[in-house]
Design a protein around this motif. Sequence first.
Motif, PDB file in Angstrom:
ATOM      1  N   ALA A  55      -6.028  13.152   3.827  1.00 33.08           N
ATOM      2  CA  ALA A  55      -7.464  13.401   4.027  1.00 33.08           C
ATOM      3  C   ALA A  55      -8.146  12.183   4.613  1.00 33.08           C
ATOM      4  O   ALA A  55      -8.980  12.288   5.526  1.00 33.08           O
ATOM      5  N   THR A  56      -7.811  10.999   4.097  1.00 34.63           N
ATOM      6  CA  THR A  56      -8.400   9.765   4.635  1.00 34.63           C
ATOM      7  C   THR A  56      -8.005   9.565   6.091  1.00 34.63           C
ATOM      8  O   THR A  56      -8.831   9.175   6.930  1.00 34.63           O
ATOM      9  N   LEU A  57      -6.729   9.848   6.401  1.00 32.79           N
ATOM     10  CA  LEU A  57      -6.266   9.693   7.778  1.00 32.79           C
ATOM     11  C   LEU A  57      -6.973  10.666   8.718  1.00 32.79           C
ATOM     12  O   LEU A  57      -7.381  10.292   9.830  1.00 32.79           O
ATOM     13  N   GLU A  87      -4.589  12.639  -0.676  1.00 30.92           N
ATOM     14  CA  GLU A  87      -5.725  11.760  -0.402  1.00 30.92           C
ATOM     15  C   GLU A  87      -5.472  10.923   0.847  1.00 30.92           C
ATOM     16  O   GLU A  87      -6.389  10.688   1.643  1.00 30.92           O
ATOM     17  N   CYS A  88      -4.243  10.462   1.040  1.00 29.67           N
ATOM     18  CA  CYS A  88      -3.917   9.678   2.246  1.00 29.67           C
ATOM     19  C   CYS A  88      -4.093  10.523   3.507  1.00 29.67           C
ATOM     20  O   CYS A  88      -4.635  10.047   4.516  1.00 29.67           O
ATOM     21  N   SER A  90       0.820  -1.214   0.000  1.00 24.48           N
ATOM     22  CA  SER A  90       0.000   0.000   0.000  1.00 24.48           C
ATOM     23  C   SER A  90       0.852   1.261   0.000  1.00 24.48           C
ATOM     24  O   SER A  90       0.485   2.272  -0.606  1.00 24.48           O
ATOM     25  N   ASP A 134      -9.955  12.014   8.254  1.00 20.99           N
ATOM     26  CA  ASP A 134     -11.351  11.590   8.396  1.00 20.99           C
ATOM     27  C   ASP A 134     -11.477  10.412   9.359  1.00 20.99           C
ATOM     28  O   ASP A 134     -12.386  10.394  10.218  1.00 20.99           O
ATOM     29  N   ARG A 135     -10.587   9.461   9.259  1.00 22.14           N
ATOM     30  CA  ARG A 135     -10.665   8.307  10.154  1.00 22.14           C
ATOM     31  C   ARG A 135     -10.326   8.700  11.584  1.00 22.14           C
ATOM     32  O   ARG A 135     -10.902   8.153  12.538  1.00 22.14           O
ATOM     33  N   SER A 136      -9.388   9.651  11.760  1.00 22.98           N
ATOM     34  CA  SER A 136      -9.069  10.119  13.102  1.00 22.98           C
ATOM     35  C   SER A 136     -10.276  10.826  13.727  1.00 22.98           C
ATOM     36  O   SER A 136     -10.587  10.623  14.908  1.00 22.98           O
ATOM     37  N   ARG A 161     -13.451  10.328  12.939  1.00 23.59           N
ATOM     38  CA  ARG A 161     -14.459   9.305  13.236  1.00 23.59           C
ATOM     39  C   ARG A 161     -14.088   8.512  14.487  1.00 23.59           C
ATOM     40  O   ARG A 161     -14.951   8.135  15.279  1.00 23.59           O
TER      41      ARG A 161
END
Length: 522
Positions: free
Chosen positions: A280-282, A277-278, A143, A284-286, A288
């Motif tokens: 932003a994803t990180l 993007e990574c 990944s 968002d998950r943090s 949540r």
Amino acid sequence: MDEEADLPRSNAAEFTVSELSRAVKRTVEDGFGHVRVRGEISGFRGRHSSGHCYFSLKDAEANIDAVVWRGSYARLGVKPEEGLEVIASGRLTTFAKKSSYQLVVDQLEPAGIGALMKLLEERRKKLAAEGLFDEARKRALPSLPRVIGVVTSPTGAVIRDILHRVADRFPSHVVVWPVRVQGETSGAEVAAAVKGFAGDYGGPRPDVIIVARGGGSVEDLWGYNDEAVVRAVAASPIPVVSAVGHETDWTLIDHAADHRAPTPTGAAERVVPVRAECLATLADRSRRLDVAMATFLHKRGADLRLLARGLPVGPALLQTPRQRLDMSADKLAGALFKATAEARRRYLATASRLSPHTAARPIVQSRDTLTHTARRLSRAADATLLDRRAAAGRAAARLQPALLVRRLSESEADLGRLLARRDRAAAAVVRAASTRLASAAKLLTAVSYQGVLARGFALVRRGDDTPVRTAASVDKGEALQLQFADGRVSVVEASGTPRTAKSAVRSVRRSKPADDKQGVLF
């Protein structure tokens, strides 16, 4: 006339066989020093043990022998295969031993695009049959690779496109293994690069390998159809991404690689993600995770408060256990006295059953048994001896004197052994009985009242030597005797209440310890 004079004479020059063979060889080699011959390979059975290759080139009307020397075989762009139509370049020479000629091949190339496609299809089927193209053996890409290995030309536009795309998406460490991407040696160099990344080449080990090249014709991409390249990619322990040619170009390395990218730029996009993007994803998950954790803690706190309301206060929880502890403590003293009394009762009951007579009874029984067994053994030995002697006498009457003497000596020997066995058995019985007698004597000594007297106690007797068991049974003015371990002392009970030993003594008479049979303690 002479017969030789009649033969016709010719002015043609005479040659020996060797001279003629050499002349033909020079003529053929001078006239065909370099030729290109098109034909189909026939009779090829693989390389000879010497390293040379022998086969024939044929068409519809003719056949010519061909040979590839060991030194030239490694430089061939296309290896000879049975049934392959090729254009062979080399020189024509003769073989004097067989009066034949042959083509010494220096270079082989397919005879047109049709031959290349035929060879490619046959090679694809062969490698597919070995399982090198199976989807089950292909692995997923990492990944987020830390190191990316790239096998390509260091001067072309391909490496610049890959580096630019990697820097834009997610900057990573890129290691370039320079190779020729076209020509006869390109296949061997690409195979060596893939193996080198997986081995110990002295640099960082890549997490993924990209094999890249720009577009081109079938001949330009032919090095990536080499069997050695396909096997190296299939055996690589590191995932391999193939990015050879444009999207419409297909080579055998595309089937063996773990992933195929349509272009080198697409390979870079496939290998590394977009950093933005990574992030932003990180994020968002943090977020949540924080919301989920806050919700979880709030719910658990509410549950804890509800449960706390149903619980009693601390002192109330300890009231019942404290009360049970007090009740148990009250019962402990009584239970201790009760257990002590029960133990004393069992001790007195057991002591009352033990007496010198009880201990002496097994000794007497053992002595009687030993005496009876000894008498039986003696009678049995005497009876056996008499029977043997009678049998010996009867046998002596029937036998001759010499045999009689021998039998008599044997019987006497048997008799001696029997007597020895009888003596050993009697001794063993006596030793066992003595051991039991000694054990009973020790037990008798242990329970005897004299052992108690030796520890400082005294035995109270009346004038008739009967023991006094209780103080209430002694009459006023009754003469008593106190027996100690070293003798007896006579005393007189003066009153109903005890006195000191000095005032109570009226007359003292010492006597030796009684040597009669042992009495009881109580």
